[in-house]
Each structure stands twice: as C-alpha cells, then as structure tokens.
Design a protein around this motif. Structure first.
Motif, PDB file in Angstrom:
ATOM      1  N   TYR A 100       3.548 -10.510  -3.448  1.00 23.52           N
ATOM      2  CA  TYR A 100       2.206 -10.361  -2.875  1.00 23.52           C
ATOM      3  C   TYR A 100       1.169 -11.131  -3.690  1.00 23.52           C
ATOM      4  O   TYR A 100       0.237 -11.736  -3.125  1.00 23.52           O
ATOM      5  CB  TYR A 100       1.837  -8.879  -2.807  1.00 23.52           C
ATOM      6  CG  TYR A 100       2.201  -8.248  -1.493  1.00 23.52           C
ATOM      7  CD1 TYR A 100       1.232  -7.912  -0.556  1.00 23.52           C
ATOM      8  CD2 TYR A 100       3.529  -8.004  -1.169  1.00 23.52           C
ATOM      9  CE1 TYR A 100       1.564  -7.340   0.656  1.00 23.52           C
ATOM     10  CE2 TYR A 100       3.880  -7.432   0.039  1.00 23.52           C
ATOM     11  CZ  TYR A 100       2.888  -7.102   0.951  1.00 23.52           C
ATOM     12  OH  TYR A 100       3.230  -6.549   2.159  1.00 23.52           O
ATOM     13  N   LYS A 129       0.821  -1.216   0.000  1.00 26.15           N
ATOM     14  CA  LYS A 129       0.000   0.000   0.000  1.00 26.15           C
ATOM     15  C   LYS A 129       0.854   1.265   0.000  1.00 26.15           C
ATOM     16  O   LYS A 129       0.360   2.342  -0.342  1.00 26.15           O
ATOM     17  CB  LYS A 129      -0.932  -0.009   1.216  1.00 26.15           C
ATOM     18  CG  LYS A 129      -2.033  -1.049   1.122  1.00 26.15           C
ATOM     19  CD  LYS A 129      -2.987  -0.954   2.300  1.00 26.15           C
ATOM     20  CE  LYS A 129      -4.100  -1.985   2.181  1.00 26.15           C
ATOM     21  NZ  LYS A 129      -5.036  -1.913   3.329  1.00 26.15           N
ATOM     22  N   TRP A 173      -1.067 -14.315  -2.322  1.00 23.06           N
ATOM     23  CA  TRP A 173      -2.526 -14.302  -2.451  1.00 23.06           C
ATOM     24  C   TRP A 173      -3.013 -15.551  -3.191  1.00 23.06           C
ATOM     25  O   TRP A 173      -4.009 -16.155  -2.815  1.00 23.06           O
ATOM     26  CB  TRP A 173      -2.947 -13.042  -3.197  1.00 23.06           C
ATOM     27  CG  TRP A 173      -4.432 -12.849  -3.284  1.00 23.06           C
ATOM     28  CD1 TRP A 173      -5.243 -12.216  -2.389  1.00 23.06           C
ATOM     29  CD2 TRP A 173      -5.298 -13.294  -4.341  1.00 23.06           C
ATOM     30  NE1 TRP A 173      -6.546 -12.228  -2.809  1.00 23.06           N
ATOM     31  CE2 TRP A 173      -6.601 -12.900  -4.014  1.00 23.06           C
ATOM     32  CE3 TRP A 173      -5.081 -13.982  -5.534  1.00 23.06           C
ATOM     33  CZ2 TRP A 173      -7.693 -13.153  -4.829  1.00 23.06           C
ATOM     34  CZ3 TRP A 173      -6.174 -14.247  -6.353  1.00 23.06           C
ATOM     35  CH2 TRP A 173      -7.449 -13.841  -6.000  1.00 23.06           C
ATOM     36  N   LYS A 181      -4.581  -4.801  -7.165  1.00 18.04           N
ATOM     37  CA  LYS A 181      -6.032  -4.902  -7.018  1.00 18.04           C
ATOM     38  C   LYS A 181      -6.696  -5.257  -8.343  1.00 18.04           C
ATOM     39  O   LYS A 181      -7.644  -6.056  -8.389  1.00 18.04           O
ATOM     40  CB  LYS A 181      -6.600  -3.583  -6.478  1.00 18.04           C
ATOM     41  CG  LYS A 181      -6.215  -3.285  -5.041  1.00 18.04           C
ATOM     42  CD  LYS A 181      -6.973  -2.091  -4.488  1.00 18.04           C
ATOM     43  CE  LYS A 181      -6.605  -0.824  -5.229  1.00 18.04           C
ATOM     44  NZ  LYS A 181      -7.281   0.368  -4.637  1.00 18.04           N
ATOM     45  N   LEU A 224      -8.529 -17.431   2.040  1.00 13.03           N
ATOM     46  CA  LEU A 224      -8.719 -16.006   1.800  1.00 13.03           C
ATOM     47  C   LEU A 224      -9.936 -15.473   2.550  1.00 13.03           C
ATOM     48  O   LEU A 224     -10.991 -16.112   2.583  1.00 13.03           O
ATOM     49  CB  LEU A 224      -8.906 -15.742   0.306  1.00 13.03           C
ATOM     50  CG  LEU A 224      -7.685 -15.912  -0.599  1.00 13.03           C
ATOM     51  CD1 LEU A 224      -8.099 -15.749  -2.059  1.00 13.03           C
ATOM     52  CD2 LEU A 224      -6.601 -14.909  -0.251  1.00 13.03           C
ATOM     53  N   ASN A 231     -11.125 -11.499   0.253  1.00 14.22           N
ATOM     54  CA  ASN A 231     -10.129 -11.327  -0.814  1.00 14.22           C
ATOM     55  C   ASN A 231      -8.770 -10.871  -0.284  1.00 14.22           C
ATOM     56  O   ASN A 231      -7.970 -10.301  -1.011  1.00 14.22           O
ATOM     57  CB  ASN A 231     -10.621 -10.339  -1.869  1.00 14.22           C
ATOM     58  CG  ASN A 231     -10.550 -10.947  -3.264  1.00 14.22           C
ATOM     59  OD1 ASN A 231     -10.294 -12.129  -3.434  1.00 14.22           O
ATOM     60  ND2 ASN A 231     -10.771 -10.137  -4.271  1.00 14.22           N
ATOM     61  N   LYS A 232      -8.502 -11.143   0.993  1.00  9.11           N
ATOM     62  CA  LYS A 232      -7.213 -10.814   1.589  1.00  9.11           C
ATOM     63  C   LYS A 232      -6.558 -12.075   2.130  1.00  9.11           C
ATOM     64  O   LYS A 232      -7.255 -13.014   2.543  1.00  9.11           O
ATOM     65  CB  LYS A 232      -7.381  -9.792   2.714  1.00  9.11           C
ATOM     66  CG  LYS A 232      -7.892  -8.444   2.260  1.00  9.11           C
ATOM     67  CD  LYS A 232      -7.986  -7.481   3.428  1.00  9.11           C
ATOM     68  CE  LYS A 232      -8.486  -6.115   2.968  1.00  9.11           C
ATOM     69  NZ  LYS A 232      -8.599  -5.164   4.111  1.00  9.11           N
ATOM     70  N   CYS A 233      -5.234 -12.098   2.130  1.00 10.80           N
ATOM     71  CA  CYS A 233      -4.516 -13.247   2.681  1.00 10.80           C
ATOM     72  C   CYS A 233      -4.811 -13.389   4.165  1.00 10.80           C
ATOM     73  O   CYS A 233      -4.864 -12.397   4.900  1.00 10.80           O
ATOM     74  CB  CYS A 233      -3.011 -13.082   2.466  1.00 10.80           C
ATOM     75  SG  CYS A 233      -2.523 -13.039   0.740  1.00 10.80           S
ATOM     76  N   CYS A 234      -4.970 -14.631   4.602  1.00  8.49           N
ATOM     77  CA  CYS A 234      -5.327 -14.866   6.000  1.00  8.49           C
ATOM     78  C   CYS A 234      -4.132 -14.725   6.943  1.00  8.49           C
ATOM     79  O   CYS A 234      -4.289 -14.474   8.140  1.00  8.49           O
ATOM     80  CB  CYS A 234      -5.939 -16.256   6.145  1.00  8.49           C
ATOM     81  SG  CYS A 234      -4.769 -17.611   5.830  1.00  8.49           S
ATOM     82  N   ASN A 235      -2.923 -14.940   6.420  1.00  5.43           N
ATOM     83  CA  ASN A 235      -1.686 -14.883   7.208  1.00  5.43           C
ATOM     84  C   ASN A 235      -1.602 -15.961   8.285  1.00  5.43           C
ATOM     85  O   ASN A 235      -0.748 -15.885   9.178  1.00  5.43           O
ATOM     86  CB  ASN A 235      -1.506 -13.504   7.859  1.00  5.43           C
ATOM     87  CG  ASN A 235      -1.249 -12.422   6.836  1.00  5.43           C
ATOM     88  OD1 ASN A 235      -0.501 -12.628   5.883  1.00  5.43           O
ATOM     89  ND2 ASN A 235      -1.882 -11.277   7.011  1.00  5.43           N
TER      90      ASN A 235
END
Length: 332
Positions: free
Chosen positions: A49, A8, A53, A18, A59, A62-66
C-alpha cells in the motif's frame, strides 16, 4: 505478496500507514524506510500500500487515484517501477541478486524519469557483501528511488544503512484490542481459549487466527501426551517433538515450563497457558524448581540455534534435547 487485502481491516497496520504518509517526507529524494515488526503482522501488505501510494501520479486528498498508469499496473501486479526482493532463511539473496536490482529496475530506460520503489523483506538476513553493494546503490544512484526494508530484528543491519533510513516499528496490539478485532471479523467469544491463543501468539492477531483455526486441535493433543511425560523414555520424547510441527512443539514447551515458574512464584496473571493450569500444577509438584529453570534455559538456546544457525544438525540437537528433557523431568 499481492492479495485481496484491505488495509483498514488491520488497524495495527493502518495506523502506521497513516503516520508514514502524513509525515511529509516519504516522497523526498533519498528517503528510505526500515519497518521493524516484532511479530507476524502482514508487513508485506503494508509495504504494498505504501508503494502504491508513493508511485501514484495523481493523488487525491492523499489517497491513491486507482486510475493512473502506476495504479493500474499495481492492480495487474506488473508495475515496472516496483521491485521486490524476497529473503528467506533457506533462500537468502547473494551479491548477484543485489546487482540485478540495477538490471531489472533502475536501468529501465523507458521509466527512468519516474519514481521507483525497491522493497527487500527480511532485510537482516543479507550478508555483509550484500549490505555493502546495496549501500553503494543507495548513495550513488541519481534517480528518485525509495528503498523499503522490513525485518524482524535489527542485530545484523549495519549502522551505515540504518542512518540513511527512517525507522518505524510495528508494535503488537493490546490483548483487549485483539479480542475486539477477533469478535468483529471472526465472531469469536471472549473465553480462555481465545486469550490463551493470543498469548501463545505473542499478541499477533494473524497468528492467533491461524492457531485457533488450524493448530488448536493438534496443540490439545500435544498437551494431552505431555501428561504421560514422566512415563516416557528419551526416544518417546524424541518422537513426540520430531515432526512437521517441531517449531510449535518447542514454543509450546517453552511457554509451558515458563508458566510453571510463574505459577511457583505466584504471578498467575502472566501465565500464558490459562487452559492448562491443572497440568502446570502437576508439573510444579513433580519437577524441582532448579531443573525447571535449566529446562527453560536449554529450550531458549535450542530455539535460538534452530532459527538462526544456518548449517545446524537438527537430528543431533533433537537427540540431545530429548535426552536432556528425560533426565531433568525425572530429576536425574
């Protein structure tokens, strides 16, 4: 490739990130990706990144869970489902390196049912044999593999590869957006030095920072020596150019003589070296317009050959260029 990096913080990458993940195609089987960057943009971190992903198995919005296995392995820089093949001008992979992709990643039976990502940087440097071998892997391998390629030009890439990939470009940000970004993260004021460094870096924010922080004093010293160019013989010019910063020296010379042409044509708003108008005006009165055009053409050819010809004899080229500059600057 791996470092502490927040996507970001780099809007020219985050916007493309995105766009790719929301395209709805990236997790499809046989989806491959070419990312074409016209300048230094940290494309490797964008790919990192994207790969994280792609491989994330959980997910959330729509974001990585980590927290899944793949995300944790990425954090430890040891994900077996991600393979990175690095290309450099002085270290170009051969056919055995392409075949090794199978050995190191694709035939890993412990992970054979999981999605996999293969990333090759500076993709255009590969030989035709490597392209053919890679095409065979892309077409025939039965598992879920996504190939991601990055490159700075598309000239050497076969159409058979391009036709099997989604193609994206990373365009350089606009000058005003770079100034906003610089002021946000580096507290630099809008002045002639900053604008000049942006233009010298071809609107690459990262190169702009490097130029201002690391190379600016050297550039000023280089320009100061150019004030005495008319009193130099060709060996003095050779010594001025031939050092650890040869590529920078050549680029700065090319920009300077190109600016002289703009200055003579009255298109000052496109001048790059805004902090060197006095030097540009001095050169424009000393060197004939015909010789200036010839010098710019010679520098274009030399820079191209230096960056693209593998077995170039740099010393001979430099001797030739130095004598050429000496003769044209003195209108011989």
């Amino acid at each position: 490739m791996f470092n502490n990096f927040s996507l970001k913080d780099y809007p020219w990458l985050f916007d493309l990130y995105k766009k790719i993940i929301f395209s709805g195609k990236i997790k499809n089987k046989n989806f491959n990706l070419i990312i074409h960057s016209f300048y230094k943009s940290n494309v490797n971190n964008l790919v990192l990144y994207l790969s994280k992903w792609i491989l994330c198995t959980n997910l959330k919005f729509n974001k990585c869970c980590n927290s899944c296995c793949n995300c944790k392995l990425f954090k430890k820089k040891k994900n077996p489902n991600f393979y990175y093949l690095k290309c450099k001008k002085d270290l170009v992979p051969n056919i055995d390196d392409i075949k090794r992709i199978n050995l190191n990643l694709l035939n890993n039976l412990s992970y054979i049912n999981l999605q996999k990502v293969v990333y090759i940087s500076n993709f255009n440097l590969l030989s035709s044999l490597c392209f053919n071998s890679l095409l065979k892997i892309i077409e025939e391998y039965p598992y879920k593999i996504i190939f991601i390629f990055s490159c700075f030009n598309m000239f050497n890439i076969p159409s058979t590869i391009i036709s099997r990939c989604q193609y994206y470009k990373i365009f350089p940000p606009k000058e005003k957006n770079i100034i906003i970004w610089l002021n946000k993260y580096f507290s630099l004021n809008k002045n002639i030095e900053v604008i000049t460094s942006i233009r010298l870096s071809n609107n690459s924010p990262l190169l702009t920072i490097y130029l201002l922080k690391k190379m600016w004093v050297y550039r000023l010293n280089f320009l100061n020596k150019l004030n005495n160019l008319f009193n130099m013989n060709f060996l003095d010019i050779l010594n001025l150019l031939d050092n650890n910063f040869l590529n920078y020296n050549l680029d700065w010379l090319l920009f300077l003589f190109s600016d002289i042409i703009k200055y003579l044509l009255g298109i000052n708003k496109y001048i790059v070296n805004l902090d060197s108008i006095v030097l540009i005006d001095f050169y424009s009165k000393k060197i004939s317009i015909k010789n200036i055009f010839v010098i710019v053409n010679k520098l274009f050819i030399f820079i191209h050959d230096l960056n693209n010809v593998v077995y170039i004899n740099k010393n001979i080229y430099l001797y030739d260029l130095s004598f050429f500059l000496y003769s044209k600057v003195n209108n011989l």
